[in-house]
Design a protein around this motif. Structure first.
Motif, mmCIF file in Angstrom:
data_model
loop_
_atom_site.group_PDB
_atom_site.id
_atom_site.type_symbol
_atom_site.label_atom_id
_atom_site.label_comp_id
_atom_site.label_asym_id
_atom_site.label_seq_id
_atom_site.Cartn_x
_atom_site.Cartn_y
_atom_site.Cartn_z
ATOM 1 N N GLY A 1 0.805 -1.227 0.000
ATOM 2 C CA GLY A 1 0.000 0.000 0.000
ATOM 3 C C GLY A 1 0.831 1.267 0.000
ATOM 4 N N ALA A 2 2.175 1.119 0.098
ATOM 5 C CA ALA A 2 3.032 2.305 0.204
ATOM 6 C C ALA A 2 3.027 3.127 -1.078
ATOM 7 N N PHE A 3 3.145 4.441 -0.905
ATOM 8 C CA PHE A 3 3.406 5.334 -2.044
ATOM 9 C C PHE A 3 4.553 6.249 -1.639
ATOM 10 N N HIS A 4 5.651 6.179 -2.380
ATOM 11 C CA HIS A 4 6.801 7.024 -2.048
ATOM 12 C C HIS A 4 7.229 7.902 -3.222
ATOM 13 N N GLY A 5 6.513 7.826 -4.351
ATOM 14 C CA GLY A 5 6.853 8.708 -5.463
ATOM 15 C C GLY A 5 7.047 7.947 -6.751
ATOM 16 N N ARG A 6 7.401 8.678 -7.814
ATOM 17 C CA ARG A 6 7.390 8.129 -9.169
ATOM 18 C C ARG A 6 8.753 8.063 -9.830
ATOM 19 N N SER A 7 9.788 8.643 -9.235
ATOM 20 C CA SER A 7 11.121 8.504 -9.825
ATOM 21 C C SER A 7 11.575 7.066 -9.593
ATOM 22 N N MET A 8 12.637 6.613 -10.279
ATOM 23 C CA MET A 8 12.904 5.170 -10.291
ATOM 24 C C MET A 8 13.153 4.581 -8.902
ATOM 25 N N GLY A 9 13.891 5.293 -8.055
ATOM 26 C CA GLY A 9 14.123 4.778 -6.709
ATOM 27 C C GLY A 9 12.850 4.812 -5.884
ATOM 28 N N ALA A 10 12.193 5.968 -5.887
ATOM 29 C CA ALA A 10 10.954 6.120 -5.112
ATOM 30 C C ALA A 10 9.871 5.176 -5.634
ATOM 31 N N LEU A 11 9.840 4.989 -6.945
ATOM 32 C CA LEU A 11 8.857 4.081 -7.541
ATOM 33 C C LEU A 11 9.106 2.638 -7.090
ATOM 34 N N SER A 12 10.381 2.298 -6.918
ATOM 35 C CA SER A 12 10.707 0.944 -6.442
ATOM 36 C C SER A 12 10.049 0.683 -5.091
ATOM 37 N N LEU A 13 9.890 1.725 -4.293
ATOM 38 C CA LEU A 13 9.322 1.591 -2.945
ATOM 39 C C LEU A 13 7.815 1.784 -2.937
ATOM 40 N N THR A 14 7.255 2.044 -4.113
ATOM 41 C CA THR A 14 5.808 2.260 -4.259
ATOM 42 C C THR A 14 5.170 0.930 -4.642
ATOM 43 N N HIS A 15 4.126 0.552 -3.925
ATOM 44 C CA HIS A 15 3.639 -0.828 -4.006
ATOM 45 C C HIS A 15 2.742 -1.105 -5.208
ATOM 46 N N ASN A 16 1.986 -0.114 -5.632
ATOM 47 C CA ASN A 16 0.969 -0.311 -6.675
ATOM 48 C C ASN A 16 1.584 -0.861 -7.975
ATOM 49 N N GLU A 17 1.179 -2.071 -8.332
ATOM 50 C CA GLU A 17 1.773 -2.761 -9.484
ATOM 51 C C GLU A 17 1.520 -1.997 -10.791
ATOM 52 N N ALA A 18 0.379 -1.346 -10.878
ATOM 53 C CA ALA A 18 0.075 -0.599 -12.114
ATOM 54 C C ALA A 18 1.078 0.543 -12.311
ATOM 55 N N HIS A 19 1.530 1.140 -11.197
ATOM 56 C CA HIS A 19 2.530 2.208 -11.315
ATOM 57 C C HIS A 19 3.898 1.645 -11.689
ATOM 58 N N ARG A 20 4.184 0.415 -11.210
ATOM 59 C CA ARG A 20 5.529 -0.144 -11.314
ATOM 60 C C ARG A 20 5.793 -0.876 -12.635
ATOM 61 N N ALA A 21 4.795 -1.678 -13.035
ATOM 62 C CA ALA A 21 5.010 -2.677 -14.084
ATOM 63 C C ALA A 21 5.657 -2.130 -15.367
#
Ligand code: PLP
Length: 396
Positions: A131-151
């Protein structure tokens, strides 16, 4: 929702059709004169609302002096804001950024470097929460849980996921995986205004200390007074190793900070990290006004308005079965519904209330800190009318 206004802008957001031109306090106004009550604050940013007289005057004054210098030179407001942020948080030094994601990137780099310094260079992975959201840059995105944002952007940094508030899973994951750092939001914002328990936050502190793992609190959304104390984790007497801030701190100007405790304040040496714009005179002047306001009564107002809002939302929960839960603290509140919150959000938009949804079924309420008692009552009334339209029969 359609991206009809600025066809030259990438369509990464579904924009509302209104064109906003100005505002005052917790009200914003469109080009054709319609007024909206702001329960959104530009996504938990505009803590001083819109067109705040002292902020505006200070920014005009700063424009007449100097706007940009770079971090090659000292500036009075940069240094005083760093000192005040450290006083408010118990941290020892600040690295200023221009956004939340950049604050998280800085924390990632401090954690990696700290592991190298202590001869644990193999500890490169991270632990974060579902459920975490830490941002959209590559490092912060790595820590963001939402698969739709990551994939679409794989591969990312190696992150091990733990369910929020599962102390046993957190302890075993950190012991087994030996990460560089644990990242958590004391109240998950994008994750549905979900509070971590006192027990979990304290256990996270203990296991990180035991295993020499950095504990990073992402208070980009929950920090800077929004929940009634400067940091949300201060409600639970937990102090992390690093704190990330952004959103409210610049009162609408793009600003963030990564704060480090005494043990990590010198981890990044000269030349190991940088930013051209971060911590410039203009944004630090804004932060300075924001901190003045917070220290001169605004924090108490957040507490009072938060209590009013929380009580009002509880009444709505008692009244309407479509409301499942009231979540959050201070002026970071969520209303979980039994249906897609977007339906109600769109009805509220038509009623002139700006509000967002998170996690599909949660209406997120993050008004400016300067919202008045009457405006809170007005917003609650509009919420009441919208909820009534979705559940015509009083159920309880
Ligand atoms: C907890 C948290 N961390 C990080 C971010 C990213 O901030 P930004 O959009 O300024 O990069 C956000 C933004 O919503 C956030 O809520």
């Amino acid at each position: 929702m359609a991206n009809t206004i600025e066809p030259g802008v990438m369509a990464t957001y579904a924009r509302a059709d209104e064109v906003f031109v100005d505002g005052a306090g917790a009200v914003v106004r469109t080009a054709d004169g319609r007024e909206f009550l702001d329960f959104l604050s530009g996504i938990a940013v505009s803590a001083l609302g819109h067109n705040h007289p002292r902020l505006t005057a200070a920014l005009h004054d700063q424009l007449d002096k100097v706007v940009h210098l770079s971090n090659l030179f000292r500036h009075q407001h940069t240094e005083s804001v760093a000192t005040r942020l450290c006083q408010h948080t118990g941290m020892a030094a600040a690295f200023f950024t221009n956004s939340g994601a950049e604050s998280v990137e800085c924390a990632i780099k401090i954690a990696r470097k700290a592991m190298q310094v202590r001869g644990s260079a193999h500890r490169t992975s991270f632990v974060a929460l579902e459920g975490a959201f830490h941002g959209r840059s590559m490092g912060a995105l790595s820590l963001t849980h939402n698969e739709a944002h990551r994939a679409p952007f794989a591969p990312l940094l190696e992150v091990h996921w733990v369910a929020p508030n599962d102390v046993g899973a957190l302890q075993s994951t950190i012991r087994e995986r030996q990460p560089a750092a644990l990242f958590l939001e004391p109240i998950q914002g994008e994750g549905g205004v979900r509070e971590l328990s006192r027990e979990f936050l304290q256990a996270a502190r203990a296991i990180c200390t035991e295993t020499d793992t950095l504990l990073v609190h992402d208070e980009i959304q929950s920090g800077c007074g929004r929940t009634g104390s400067f940091l949300a984790a201060q409600h639970h007497e937990v102090t992390p190793d690093l704190v990330t801030l952004a959103k409210s701190i610049g009162a609408g100007l793009p600003m963030g900070a990564c704060l480090a405790s005494d043990a990590y304040k010198d981890t990044l040496q000269t030349g190991e990290h940088g930013t051209t714009f971060g911590g410039g005179p203009l944004v630090c002047r804004a932060a300075s006004v924001f901190l003045d306001e917070l220290d001169n009564g605004l924090q108490e107002q957040v507490i009072a308005r938060g209590e009013q809002l929380h009580a009002g939302l509880q009444m709505l929960k008692n009244e309407f079965t479509i409301v499942k839960e009231v979540r959050g603290r201070g002026l970071m509140l969520g209303l979980q519904l039994d249906r897609p919150a977007q339906e109600v959000q769109q009805a509220l938009h038509k009623k002139g209330l700006l509000i967002t949804c998170t996690k599909g079924d949660v209406l997120r309420i993050v008004p400016p800190f300067v919202i008045t008692e009457e405006q809170v009552a007005d917003g609650l009334q509009r919420l009441r009318e919208a909820l009534a339209a979705f559940s015509p029969l009083p159920a309880k």
